[in-house]
Enzyme design. Structure first.
Site, mmCIF file in Angstrom:
data_model
loop_
_atom_site.group_PDB
_atom_site.id
_atom_site.type_symbol
_atom_site.label_atom_id
_atom_site.label_comp_id
_atom_site.label_asym_id
_atom_site.label_seq_id
_atom_site.Cartn_x
_atom_site.Cartn_y
_atom_site.Cartn_z
ATOM 1 N N PRO A 89 32.080 88.727 47.896
ATOM 2 C CA PRO A 89 32.375 87.621 47.102
ATOM 3 C C PRO A 89 33.737 86.867 47.307
ATOM 4 O O PRO A 89 34.507 87.201 47.738
ATOM 5 C CB PRO A 89 32.569 88.338 45.521
ATOM 6 C CG PRO A 89 31.978 89.727 45.812
ATOM 7 C CD PRO A 89 32.295 90.069 47.341
ATOM 8 N N ASP A 90 33.706 85.514 46.855
ATOM 9 C CA ASP A 90 34.803 84.883 47.049
ATOM 10 C C ASP A 90 35.726 85.225 45.921
ATOM 11 O O ASP A 90 35.644 86.034 45.095
ATOM 12 C CB ASP A 90 34.330 83.247 47.042
ATOM 13 C CG ASP A 90 33.599 82.690 45.830
ATOM 14 O OD1 ASP A 90 33.859 83.487 44.685
ATOM 15 O OD2 ASP A 90 32.851 81.617 45.856
ATOM 16 N N PHE A 91 36.828 84.275 45.552
ATOM 17 C CA PHE A 91 37.669 84.647 44.311
ATOM 18 C C PHE A 91 37.447 84.004 43.304
ATOM 19 O O PHE A 91 37.401 84.550 42.301
ATOM 20 C CB PHE A 91 39.072 84.469 44.880
ATOM 21 C CG PHE A 91 39.601 85.239 45.953
ATOM 22 C CD1 PHE A 91 40.199 86.428 45.564
ATOM 23 C CD2 PHE A 91 39.609 84.678 47.175
ATOM 24 C CE1 PHE A 91 40.638 87.482 46.339
ATOM 25 C CE2 PHE A 91 40.057 85.824 48.292
ATOM 26 C CZ PHE A 91 40.618 87.028 47.676
ATOM 27 N N ARG A 92 37.024 82.759 43.421
ATOM 28 C CA ARG A 92 37.023 82.087 42.006
ATOM 29 C C ARG A 92 35.662 81.432 41.588
ATOM 30 O O ARG A 92 35.787 80.873 40.579
ATOM 31 C CB ARG A 92 38.035 80.736 42.210
ATOM 32 C CG ARG A 92 39.367 81.131 42.598
ATOM 33 C CD ARG A 92 40.265 79.695 42.733
ATOM 34 N NE ARG A 92 41.437 80.133 43.327
ATOM 35 C CZ ARG A 92 42.628 80.390 42.440
ATOM 36 N NH1 ARG A 92 42.485 80.663 41.158
ATOM 37 N NH2 ARG A 92 43.676 80.425 42.999
ATOM 38 N N ASN A 163 41.570 85.799 56.323
ATOM 39 C CA ASN A 163 40.869 87.130 55.630
ATOM 40 C C ASN A 163 41.527 88.445 55.735
ATOM 41 O O ASN A 163 42.050 88.568 57.036
ATOM 42 C CB ASN A 163 39.428 87.105 56.065
ATOM 43 C CG ASN A 163 38.758 85.808 55.800
ATOM 44 O OD1 ASN A 163 38.997 85.232 54.781
ATOM 45 N ND2 ASN A 163 37.647 85.405 56.725
ATOM 46 N N ASP A 165 39.489 91.142 55.377
ATOM 47 C CA ASP A 165 38.365 91.995 55.442
ATOM 48 C C ASP A 165 38.140 92.816 56.585
ATOM 49 O O ASP A 165 37.198 93.792 56.774
ATOM 50 C CB ASP A 165 36.982 91.490 54.839
ATOM 51 C CG ASP A 165 36.742 90.158 55.701
ATOM 52 O OD1 ASP A 165 37.091 90.053 56.917
ATOM 53 O OD2 ASP A 165 36.383 89.187 54.962
ATOM 54 N N HIS A 182 47.251 86.910 56.878
ATOM 55 C CA HIS A 182 47.684 87.618 55.780
ATOM 56 C C HIS A 182 47.742 88.770 55.726
ATOM 57 O O HIS A 182 47.540 89.701 54.756
ATOM 58 C CB HIS A 182 46.567 86.955 54.590
ATOM 59 C CG HIS A 182 46.706 85.569 53.959
ATOM 60 N ND1 HIS A 182 45.851 84.810 53.518
ATOM 61 C CD2 HIS A 182 47.926 84.698 54.561
ATOM 62 C CE1 HIS A 182 46.523 83.518 53.189
ATOM 63 N NE2 HIS A 182 47.746 83.455 53.752
ATOM 64 N N CYS A 217 58.576 110.704 50.289
ATOM 65 C CA CYS A 217 59.424 110.322 49.062
ATOM 66 C C CYS A 217 58.417 109.950 47.892
ATOM 67 O O CYS A 217 59.334 109.956 46.758
ATOM 68 C CB CYS A 217 60.246 109.052 49.561
ATOM 69 S SG CYS A 217 59.171 107.648 49.488
#
Length: 331
Positions: A89-92, A163, A165, A182, A217
């Site tokens: 799916p896309d984001f918006r 992307n 993915d 990204h 840690c």
């Protein structure tokens, strides 16, 4: 000028190898509309770049330039739109985009799950999204394999992707030809001590609905994807080498809203043809006379270019061969 030279030298040192985060900039995640039938799309050339009065180009012209070996160095920019054909799916998009599914989580606003401060306080919304992207859940589509075909034919100078993915890698494009602007899920790091965390251990925790913790840690582990305000990977500086020598720029499935990635579309010489394929037009696009604008379903647009290039059978063979590899039980 001195800054540009330093960046260029830095990029030359990076040629063909990975890098660590180098520079910080704030950017935002862009959204996409779901594809519509190609019959509703538009194919055109547009714009006038300065005093450039060259005859406008069409997709057929681009194919002929490639076939005539006039475009030997192809640089590609891609966004989330190339992966919707794989089922991601896309984001918006209203009702179907990722952001519209977040009402089940306690988030102040959708973009918060991609902010480091929110992740450190509540990583579960982000990890729930990550779980859906587990390697193998989605497969490359015709767009990814077209880019692979460019590489196989020795035409791909570099592929710049927004992307995370991993489908570009899954299609068989080597890391040396990729700039994952990204970041990616190929590695993970402890947010407290900075130690590298094994990829398989990160995914094991995520798939078991556990928050991955550093074994040294106990700090929170985050995949090496770029959150808002974080540094972009150092390989992004390769753009100062790639774009000046590009002979063709392909821009696929992006609304060109995320900076500094979006500005790369202006980095090629004015004489270089640019092909922009997207579901819909974007306001940030600054047309030039040698641009080709192809709107509508991205898969159909790429398939049309493949047909004009005479690569249809080669594409079918590649998709069949790679699909068989991904379907093997040991994958």
């Amino acid at each position: 000028m001195a800054l540009w030279v330093r960046s260029a030298v830095r990029a030359l040192r990076l040629w063909g190898r990975g890098g660590e985060p180098a520079w910080a900039c704030r950017h935002r995640i862009a959204g996409w509309s779901m594809p519509t039938p190609f019959s509703a799309g538009v194919s055109s050339a547009s714009g006038s770049g300065g005093d450039d009065k060259r005859e406008k180009l069409f997709l057929q012209d681009i194919a002929e330039l490639i076939r005539a070996q006039a475009c030997q160095r192809v640089v590609v920019m891609v966004g989330a739109g190339i992966s919707t054909g794989s089922g991601i799916p896309d984001f918006r998009s209203p009702g179907s985009g990722f952001y519209s599914t977040l009402q089940h989580w306690d988030v102040p606003y959708p973009e918060a799950i991609f902010e480091l401060s929110f992740f450190l306080d509540n990583p579960r919304p982000f990890l729930a999204w990550v779980k859906n992207l587990y390697p193998g859940n989605f497969r490359p589509n015709i767009v990814h394999y077209f880019l692979r075909l460019l590489h196989d034919r020795g035409l791909l100078q570099r592929l710049y992707t927004q992307n995370i993915d991993g489908l570009e890698r899954a299609s068989g494009i080597p890391g040396s030809k990729l700039v994952e602007a990204h970041g990616s899920f190929a590695s993970a790091t402890c947010t407290a001590c900075g130690r590298a965390f094994p990829e398989q251990d990160f995914w094991a925790a995520v798939m078991a609905d556990r928050v991955p913790r550093c074994t040294v840690c106990t700090g929170l582990v985050k995949p090496d994807v770029v959150f808002f305000g974080e540094a972009l990977p150092e390989r992004f500086f390769l753009h100062v080498v790639d774009f000046p020598v590009a002979e063709l720029l392909l821009i696929l499935g992006t609304s060109l809203q995320v900076e500094p990635f979006a500005s790369l579309s202006e980095a090629v010489r004015s004489s270089v043809p640019r092909v922009f394929m997207n579901q819909e037009a974007v306001q940030s696009w600054r047309p030039r006379s040698r641009d080709v604008l192809q709107l509508g379903n991205l898969g159909d647009s790429v398939e049309r270019l493949v047909e004009l290039l005479g690569w249809t059978e080669e594409m079918k063979d590649l998709v069949q061969r790679e699909t068989a590899k991904l379907s093997r039980p040991d994958r």
